[in-house]
Design an enzyme around this catalytic site. Structure first.
Site, PDB file in Angstrom:
ATOM      1  N   CYS A 146       0.806  -1.229   0.000  1.00 36.56           N
ATOM      2  CA  CYS A 146       0.000   0.000   0.000  1.00 36.56           C
ATOM      3  C   CYS A 146       0.842   1.283   0.000  1.00 36.56           C
ATOM      4  O   CYS A 146       0.465   2.279  -0.625  1.00 36.56           O
ATOM      5  CB  CYS A 146      -0.976   0.000   1.176  1.00 36.56           C
ATOM      6  SG  CYS A 146      -0.249  -0.505   2.735  1.00 36.56           S
ATOM      7  N   HIS A 245      -2.192   6.913   3.731  1.00 29.01           N
ATOM      8  CA  HIS A 245      -0.750   6.948   3.991  1.00 29.01           C
ATOM      9  C   HIS A 245      -0.167   8.255   3.450  1.00 29.01           C
ATOM     10  O   HIS A 245      -0.323   8.577   2.258  1.00 29.01           O
ATOM     11  CB  HIS A 245      -0.048   5.780   3.286  1.00 29.01           C
ATOM     12  CG  HIS A 245      -0.350   4.426   3.863  1.00 29.01           C
ATOM     13  ND1 HIS A 245      -1.044   4.236   5.029  1.00 29.01           N
ATOM     14  CD2 HIS A 245      -0.020   3.178   3.414  1.00 29.01           C
ATOM     15  CE1 HIS A 245      -1.136   2.940   5.281  1.00 29.01           C
ATOM     16  NE2 HIS A 245      -0.526   2.277   4.312  1.00 29.01           N
TER      17      HIS A 245
HETATM   18  N1  LIG Z   1      -4.683  -3.182   4.877  1.00 34.99           N
HETATM   19  C1  LIG Z   1      -4.057  -2.610   3.846  1.00 34.99           C
HETATM   20  O1  LIG Z   1      -4.070  -1.369   3.671  1.00 34.99           O
HETATM   21  C2  LIG Z   1      -3.316  -3.471   2.837  1.00 34.99           C
HETATM   22  C3  LIG Z   1      -2.846  -2.849   1.688  1.00 34.99           C
HETATM   23  C4  LIG Z   1      -2.194  -3.608   0.712  1.00 34.99           C
HETATM   24  C5  LIG Z   1      -2.032  -4.966   0.916  1.00 34.99           C
HETATM   25  N2  LIG Z   1      -2.478  -5.560   2.056  1.00 34.99           N
HETATM   26  C6  LIG Z   1      -2.341  -7.025   2.184  1.00 34.99           C
HETATM   27  O2  LIG Z   1      -3.647  -7.581   2.003  1.00 34.99           O
HETATM   28  C7  LIG Z   1      -3.787  -8.771   2.778  1.00 34.99           C
HETATM   29  C8  LIG Z   1      -4.944  -8.601   3.751  1.00 34.99           C
HETATM   30  O3  LIG Z   1      -4.649  -7.535   4.640  1.00 34.99           O
HETATM   31  P1  LIG Z   1      -5.700  -7.005   5.704  1.00 34.99           P
HETATM   32  O4  LIG Z   1      -5.114  -5.776   6.243  1.00 34.99           O
HETATM   33  O5  LIG Z   1      -7.075  -6.945   5.101  1.00 34.99           O
HETATM   34  O6  LIG Z   1      -5.670  -8.213   6.813  1.00 34.99           O
HETATM   35  P2  LIG Z   1      -6.760  -8.629   7.882  1.00 34.99           P
HETATM   36  O7  LIG Z   1      -7.631  -7.482   8.225  1.00 34.99           O
HETATM   37  O8  LIG Z   1      -6.023  -9.293   8.985  1.00 34.99           O
HETATM   38  O9  LIG Z   1      -7.671  -9.753   7.117  1.00 34.99           O
HETATM   39  C9  LIG Z   1      -7.179 -11.020   6.817  1.00 34.99           C
HETATM   40  C10 LIG Z   1      -8.241 -11.871   6.096  1.00 34.99           C
HETATM   41  O10 LIG Z   1      -7.666 -13.161   5.810  1.00 34.99           O
HETATM   42  C11 LIG Z   1      -8.558 -14.176   6.280  1.00 34.99           C
HETATM   43  N3  LIG Z   1      -7.813 -15.365   6.714  1.00 34.99           N
HETATM   44  C12 LIG Z   1      -6.900 -15.457   7.717  1.00 34.99           C
HETATM   45  N4  LIG Z   1      -6.463 -16.749   7.833  1.00 34.99           N
HETATM   46  C13 LIG Z   1      -7.106 -17.451   6.880  1.00 34.99           C
HETATM   47  C14 LIG Z   1      -7.101 -18.832   6.492  1.00 34.99           C
HETATM   48  N5  LIG Z   1      -6.319 -19.735   7.123  1.00 34.99           N
HETATM   49  N6  LIG Z   1      -7.881 -19.224   5.467  1.00 34.99           N
HETATM   50  C15 LIG Z   1      -8.685 -18.326   4.834  1.00 34.99           C
HETATM   51  N7  LIG Z   1      -8.749 -17.012   5.160  1.00 34.99           N
HETATM   52  C16 LIG Z   1      -7.965 -16.584   6.169  1.00 34.99           C
HETATM   53  C17 LIG Z   1      -9.292 -13.532   7.458  1.00 34.99           C
HETATM   54  O11 LIG Z   1     -10.503 -14.235   7.676  1.00 34.99           O
HETATM   55  P3  LIG Z   1     -11.158 -14.405   9.174  1.00 34.99           P
HETATM   56  O12 LIG Z   1     -11.803 -13.100   9.527  1.00 34.99           O
HETATM   57  O13 LIG Z   1     -12.138 -15.511   8.980  1.00 34.99           O
HETATM   58  O14 LIG Z   1     -10.032 -14.753  10.099  1.00 34.99           O
HETATM   59  C18 LIG Z   1      -9.497 -12.115   6.919  1.00 34.99           C
HETATM   60  O15 LIG Z   1     -10.616 -12.107   6.053  1.00 34.99           O
HETATM   61  C19 LIG Z   1      -2.443  -8.989   3.494  1.00 34.99           C
HETATM   62  O16 LIG Z   1      -1.693  -9.896   2.734  1.00 34.99           O
HETATM   63  C20 LIG Z   1      -1.842  -7.587   3.504  1.00 34.99           C
HETATM   64  O17 LIG Z   1      -0.434  -7.605   3.580  1.00 34.99           O
HETATM   65  C21 LIG Z   1      -3.134  -4.850   3.015  1.00 34.99           C
END
Ligand SMILES: NC(=O)c1ccc[n+]([C@@H]2O[C@H](COP(=O)([O-])OP(=O)(O)OC[C@H]3O[C@@H](n4cnc5c(N)ncnc54)[C@H](OP(=O)(O)O)[C@@H]3O)[C@@H](O)[C@H]2O)c1
Length: 354
Positions: A146, A245
């Site tokens: 991001c 950001h």
């Molecule tokens: N946040 C940002 O601004 C941003 C920007 C760019 C990229 N990213 C990337 O995008 C991805 C998600 O980030 P996030 O911030 O949205 O994380 P997050 O809020 O922690 O969400 C993680 C998601 O993954 C699911 N998950 C976790 N373990 C799993 C499993 N074993 N099988 C299937 N689903 C599973 C969770 O489901 P449950 O709720 O069921 O646990 C939840 O829906 C990451 O790789 C991160 O590095 C994030």
């Protein structure tokens, strides 16, 4: 024209929730399936999710039953957007691509693979052309980290004035960028700034070089700009902002004399990107909003310009160490994540790739 059916993996997370919002009433994409972990699978989305957005949960998503992240539950979909944790994204995204789906990923797992385009749609949709050489119907495209997404937009605009050989960036990154489970504890961030985000500086320093790189001569891979040609130094900080950001950037052009300040501002002001000319429904009106007020951009005031699909640049001025410095603001879950994925899908539809 019939809408393209799509699913969201990791639908309950920070990025997943943003996908749900951006897909509401989308003119060409229809949300039909949601996936998350075994903690959420089998529940209605409204029961599985801890909804953290300031806009209410859309009715269309609320009643969808969350599935396990297995392609057999997504047979109606042509495209899946992945907001999965990196711990699981590698195997899951590969399985969906092997099942013939277009996978647009927000996780880091495949970003360094030269056969996988790493795309910020305001910058390098030309890298998507390597998908034409694929041998199977399914594929993976990655969004950038991001904080990298905001940085590369003004750098791409300025590279029209000549090659850039040095970039120094200090970020102030929002809490939503850390995800929701577990996220950043309130006692750690209130009255505080955390001068460390694991892996983030390395991602910015590498991904910038791949995104500003080029398609190889045979059209099958992406060639990074060598680290010796553009030095990128990043320092990343977490601050108590919900979304958006902010990044302080200094940069140097390779050639002497460098372009003038007026040329730099004009290149930023007039920058246009491919999704705009392709008529993508979510393309921003302005890829870069050049702000002249001395105290802008600011996250709370400027992150929603063009619904978060454009970036804001301000405080453009000469830099006594390098050539120029400026501040860039990008919405980390829109153009830094989910919105970028949606814009990539829209662009691939205009190119008849999906
Ligand atoms: N946040 C940002 O601004 C941003 C920007 C760019 C990229 N990213 C990337 O995008 C991805 C998600 O980030 P996030 O911030 O949205 O994380 P997050 O809020 O922690 O969400 C993680 C998601 O993954 C699911 N998950 C976790 N373990 C799993 C499993 N074993 N099988 C299937 N689903 C599973 C969770 O489901 P449950 O709720 O069921 O646990 C939840 O829906 C990451 O790789 C991160 O590095 C994030």
């Amino acid at each position: 024209m019939a809408k393209t059916k799509v699913g969201v993996l990791g639908a309950t997370g920070s990025v997943g929730q943003r996908f749900i919002l951006l897909l509401k009433d989308h003119p060409t994409l229809e949300l039909v399936a949601l996936g998350a972990s075994s903690r959420s699978a089998g529940k209605k989305y409204s029961e599985a999710v801890n909804w953290q957005q300031t806009t209410l949960l859309p009715d269309e998503a609320a009643d969808i039953t969350v599935s396990p992240c297995d392609p057999s539950y997504f047979t109606d979909c042509k495209v899946v957007f992945s907001g999965l944790d990196a711990d699981v994204a590698g195997d899951v995204e590969k399985a969906f691509a092997e099942a013939g789906l277009a996978v647009i990923s927000n996780a880091k797992n495949y970003r360094r693979d030269p056969h996988v385009p790493l795309v910020v749609p305001l910058v390098n949709t030309d890298h998507l052309s390597i998908l034409k050489s694929r041998k199977t119907p399914g594929f993976i495209v990655c969004n950038s980290n991001c904080s990298t997404a905001g940085l590369v937009v003004p750098l791409k605009a300025l590279s029209a004035l000549g090659p850039i050989d040095a970039v120094s960036v200090t970020t102030m990154q929002a809490l939503s960028g850390a995800g929701f489970s577990p996220g950043v504890p309130s006692m750690a961030i209130l009255d505080n700034v955390i001068p460390f985000i694991g892996g983030e500086e390395e991602k910015m320093e590498y991904e910038t070089r791949k995104i500003l790189g080029s398609v190889s001569a045979d059209g099958t891979t992406i060639a990074d700009i060598p680290a010796s040609d553009i030095k990128v130094s990043a320092q990343c900080n977490r601050v108590a902002v919900t979304d958006g950001h902010l990044e302080c950037v200094s940069m140097r052009f390779a050639h002497r004399p460098p372009p003038t300040l007026e040329q730099v501002k004009e290149a930023l002001r007039t920058y246009e990107c491919a999704p705009q000319s392709a008529g993508c429904p979510s393309a921003p009106k302005h890829a870069i909003h050049l702000l002249e007020q001395p105290d802008r951009p600011q996250p709370r005031l400027d992150r929603d310009r063009d619904a978060g699909y454009g970036v804001s640049v301000g405080r453009v001025r000469e830099d006594p160490l390098l050539d120029y410095k400026f501040v860039v603001l990008s919405h980390n879950t829109v153009i830094g994540a989910a919105g970028s994925g949606i814009l990539i899908a829209e662009y691939l539809i205009t190119q008849n790739v999906i």
